[in-house]
Design a protein around this motif. Sequence first.
Motif, PDB file in Angstrom:
ATOM      1  N   VAL A 107      36.174  48.314  45.160  1.00  0.00           N
ATOM      2  CA  VAL A 107      37.212  47.696  44.878  1.00  0.00           C
ATOM      3  C   VAL A 107      37.572  47.440  43.321  1.00  0.00           C
ATOM      4  N   GLY A 108      36.234  47.151  42.711  1.00  0.00           N
ATOM      5  CA  GLY A 108      36.580  47.338  41.226  1.00  0.00           C
ATOM      6  C   GLY A 108      36.961  48.455  40.464  1.00  0.00           C
ATOM      7  N   MET A 109      36.812  49.576  41.053  1.00  0.00           N
ATOM      8  CA  MET A 109      37.358  50.747  40.672  1.00  0.00           C
ATOM      9  C   MET A 109      38.763  50.861  40.520  1.00  0.00           C
ATOM     10  N   VAL A 110      39.408  50.322  41.784  1.00  0.00           N
ATOM     11  CA  VAL A 110      40.667  50.237  41.946  1.00  0.00           C
ATOM     12  C   VAL A 110      41.431  48.953  41.105  1.00  0.00           C
ATOM     13  N   ALA A 111      40.749  48.118  41.003  1.00  0.00           N
ATOM     14  CA  ALA A 111      41.254  46.945  40.281  1.00  0.00           C
ATOM     15  C   ALA A 111      41.277  47.033  38.973  1.00  0.00           C
ATOM     16  N   ILE A 112      40.292  47.650  38.360  1.00  0.00           N
ATOM     17  CA  ILE A 112      40.149  47.664  36.558  1.00  0.00           C
ATOM     18  C   ILE A 112      41.227  48.580  36.170  1.00  0.00           C
ATOM     19  N   ARG A 113      42.054  49.464  37.117  1.00  0.00           N
ATOM     20  CA  ARG A 113      43.468  50.012  36.572  1.00  0.00           C
ATOM     21  C   ARG A 113      44.504  49.036  36.445  1.00  0.00           C
ATOM     22  N   PHE A 114      44.374  47.802  36.911  1.00  0.00           N
ATOM     23  CA  PHE A 114      45.592  46.958  36.819  1.00  0.00           C
ATOM     24  C   PHE A 114      45.365  45.876  35.829  1.00  0.00           C
ATOM     25  N   VAL A 115      46.293  45.487  35.141  1.00  0.00           N
ATOM     26  CA  VAL A 115      46.085  44.634  34.024  1.00  0.00           C
ATOM     27  C   VAL A 115      45.975  42.884  34.276  1.00  0.00           C
ATOM     28  N   GLY A 116      45.081  42.161  33.580  1.00  0.00           N
ATOM     29  CA  GLY A 116      44.959  40.864  33.874  1.00  0.00           C
ATOM     30  C   GLY A 116      45.176  40.206  35.270  1.00  0.00           C
ATOM     31  N   HIS A 117      46.271  39.398  35.522  1.00  0.00           N
ATOM     32  CA  HIS A 117      46.237  38.588  36.672  1.00  0.00           C
ATOM     33  C   HIS A 117      46.761  39.611  37.889  1.00  0.00           C
ATOM     34  N   PHE A 118      47.272  40.830  37.508  1.00  0.00           N
ATOM     35  CA  PHE A 118      47.954  41.673  38.813  1.00  0.00           C
ATOM     36  C   PHE A 118      46.399  42.129  39.429  1.00  0.00           C
ATOM     37  N   VAL A 119      45.256  41.893  38.711  1.00  0.00           N
ATOM     38  CA  VAL A 119      44.006  42.359  39.823  1.00  0.00           C
ATOM     39  C   VAL A 119      43.846  41.138  40.838  1.00  0.00           C
ATOM     40  N   ALA A 120      44.400  39.831  40.404  1.00  0.00           N
ATOM     41  CA  ALA A 120      44.290  39.091  41.603  1.00  0.00           C
ATOM     42  C   ALA A 120      44.917  39.507  42.810  1.00  0.00           C
ATOM     43  N   ILE A 121      46.233  40.157  42.569  1.00  0.00           N
ATOM     44  CA  ILE A 121      47.296  40.681  43.808  1.00  0.00           C
ATOM     45  C   ILE A 121      46.278  41.586  44.353  1.00  0.00           C
ATOM     46  N   ILE A 122      45.684  42.744  43.672  1.00  0.00           N
ATOM     47  CA  ILE A 122      45.140  43.680  44.455  1.00  0.00           C
ATOM     48  C   ILE A 122      43.929  43.179  45.106  1.00  0.00           C
ATOM     49  N   THR A 123      43.127  42.471  44.729  1.00  0.00           N
ATOM     50  CA  THR A 123      41.864  41.815  45.245  1.00  0.00           C
ATOM     51  C   THR A 123      42.373  41.040  46.570  1.00  0.00           C
ATOM     52  N   PHE A 124      43.206  40.230  46.138  1.00  0.00           N
ATOM     53  CA  PHE A 124      43.712  39.460  47.326  1.00  0.00           C
ATOM     54  C   PHE A 124      44.168  40.459  48.640  1.00  0.00           C
ATOM     55  N   ALA A 125      44.886  41.429  48.213  1.00  0.00           N
ATOM     56  CA  ALA A 125      45.356  42.338  49.225  1.00  0.00           C
ATOM     57  C   ALA A 125      44.024  42.936  50.205  1.00  0.00           C
ATOM     58  N   PHE A 126      42.993  43.169  49.117  1.00  0.00           N
ATOM     59  CA  PHE A 126      41.926  43.673  49.811  1.00  0.00           C
ATOM     60  C   PHE A 126      41.462  42.709  50.950  1.00  0.00           C
ATOM     61  N   ASN A 127      41.452  41.285  50.610  1.00  0.00           N
ATOM     62  CA  ASN A 127      40.800  40.554  51.628  1.00  0.00           C
ATOM     63  C   ASN A 127      41.843  40.604  52.917  1.00  0.00           C
ATOM     64  N   PHE A 128      42.969  40.730  52.762  1.00  0.00           N
ATOM     65  CA  PHE A 128      43.957  40.595  53.838  1.00  0.00           C
ATOM     66  C   PHE A 128      43.602  41.914  54.622  1.00  0.00           C
ATOM     67  N   ILE A 129      43.331  43.034  54.045  1.00  0.00           N
ATOM     68  CA  ILE A 129      43.257  44.206  54.692  1.00  0.00           C
ATOM     69  C   ILE A 129      41.933  44.346  55.350  1.00  0.00           C
ATOM     70  N   ALA A 130      40.867  43.668  54.631  1.00  0.00           N
ATOM     71  CA  ALA A 130      39.592  43.637  55.378  1.00  0.00           C
ATOM     72  C   ALA A 130      39.532  42.653  56.617  1.00  0.00           C
ATOM     73  N   TYR A 131      40.383  41.613  56.653  1.00  0.00           N
ATOM     74  CA  TYR A 131      40.407  40.555  57.724  1.00  0.00           C
ATOM     75  C   TYR A 131      41.242  41.481  58.749  1.00  0.00           C
TER      76      TYR A 131
END
Lengths: 335, 294
Positions: A107-131
């Motif tokens: 997840v980190g490898m994907v998330a670090i490509r995004f800036v600042g608070h857009f990381v929140a969107i990507i990781t939140f999406a990850f939670n959604f997918i995992a669920y």
Amino acid sequence: MGGALARRLGGRGGLAAFAALALLVALLPQVTDLYLTHLMVIAGIYVLLVFGLQVVLGMAGEFMVGYAAVMSVGAYACALLTVRAHVAFWAALPVATVAAALVSAGVGMVAIRFVGHFVAIITFAFNFIAYEVLIHWDSLTGGWPGIAGVAPPEGIPGLLVWDKPTWYYLVWALIFVLGGLLHRFRRTPWGLTLLAIRDDALAAEASGIATRRTKVLAYAASGAFAGFGGALYASYLSVVDPSQFSAVVSVNILAMLLLGGKDSVLGAALGAVLLSVLPDELRVIENVRWIAYGLILVLMMLVLPGGLAQLAARLGQARRFALRRLHRAPLEGAA
Amino acid sequence: VISNFAAQLINGLTAGSIYGLVALGLALIYGVLRKLHFAHGEVYMIGAYAVIAPALLFRLPYPLAIPVAVFGCAAVGVLIERLVFRPLLHAPELNTLVAALGTSVFLQYLVAVIFQPGPRNVASPFTDRLISLGFVTTSWQKVLIVATVALLAYATHLLLKRTRFGKAIRAITQDRQAAQSLGIDVQRLVILTFALGSGMAGLGGALIGPISYVDPFVGSGIILKAFIVVLLGGYGSIWGTMLAALLVGMLEAFSITFLSISFQDLVTFSVIIGLLLLRPSGLFGRSEGELGRA
């Protein structure tokens, strides 16, 4: 570690205060009922989880908002290994820890490509997918009902049975050890590297820090905490199901970290205890408690943006102010 | 096969239009505030319920309930700005994020308590009336959705490009402080932008209500899609946002046909995150967009 925590607790009286705290934690199951002990085991597991979030979010400054999903990797790995493959808990625990660390690093490898608070969107999406995977991949995860009968830790015959107080002592001993290590870690070169990246990624990069690699490592470390805590959680409750790892759980862990103050190990522990007991105490009607919970989150951010640390600082100020008035009072009276 | 293909095309177009509408409002609000408005999805959800409630209580016909939803949601948006975002304007980003997520939990369960839980549906006179378009027959409601959103997107484009209001919004988006020092009433424009963006989300909810089941938790799915659409569209470009929204809608529609409904979101999110990894500034983004910098 005692000394370090003692300093945090405030100077000369610190050591005594720390000893009192340790004594309180040690005596709690002896003086209270089993239900409170149970709540404190759950709270203790959340403390371990918040420690992990403190590494990636508090220290490295990455907006990891999908923490419950990483926790679910550890919990489901432990459940699958002990229930389907009949592996012993103590063997499943390290596997679950490593699995969650690897997923978190991904997840980190994907998330670090995004800036600042857009990381929140990507990781939140990850939670959604995992669920969604937990719910729909029923052949592996058991779907909505999840997996029941997760193995408890193996005890020592005749010496140690895993009842609630044993769980309590295991979890809280882990908190003291890992909390102490985490507190030390903040002052090591690695810890300082993370803080440098959080405070100014560009300057850190210019100073020769491999920011991306370090961030991914921070994700992996926090994932290890999440997997470890998740496996304990699964084994303690003996059942895993998707509702334990929804986005609301991620938000709750995030709030625990903020309530405790991002920069203090002790604060993180306090925040986790308060907010894991709170939803349970708000239990009037199922949905109403979540209305109250949402409201409390917003109010917390409005009134106490710095968390308990800020509250403590304010109280300290008030105390000094009151003391000064007290000392001045007789003079004014004489005049 | 062709008629099935065409039917999915229309479904994708409809869903995409709704995503576009929600994402457009979200992008406007993000532009003037630079905060992630995670409760925007709940405003959309309230829009859907705002059509259901008057229909149940006063037997208000659907066309008249739409303005109720739009203005109601605009009011909710302004309220959120006043009570949550404004006091936290200078707070650390993380605090605003948790407050926005808290607002979203609050609204979800508030609606869940007011309306009995479970999916809802509302009757629209346009749902049952069918229209034949060559290969495929579809309902007027879908035509209404696509047409309304296309018109609104064009209107927003004109609003931003041709009016003083739009110019001011673009100025704030580019540099809030400079805009303020040039005498633009930033506070007032932020409120107006919240009203406009939230009204759009509310309209989206009001339009989708009759053709899809709505429950109090639909907001969390749509907000993620809206955020991802904004990112994919290349933040700052209206037409980029709309195209990205249609792409997401199509992806969803066709992943249902060819794969299974269970993994619809999984497929959509994975493809889009993959696309974003290839083009971090979005499909249609420039390093400096029309609305500002990402």
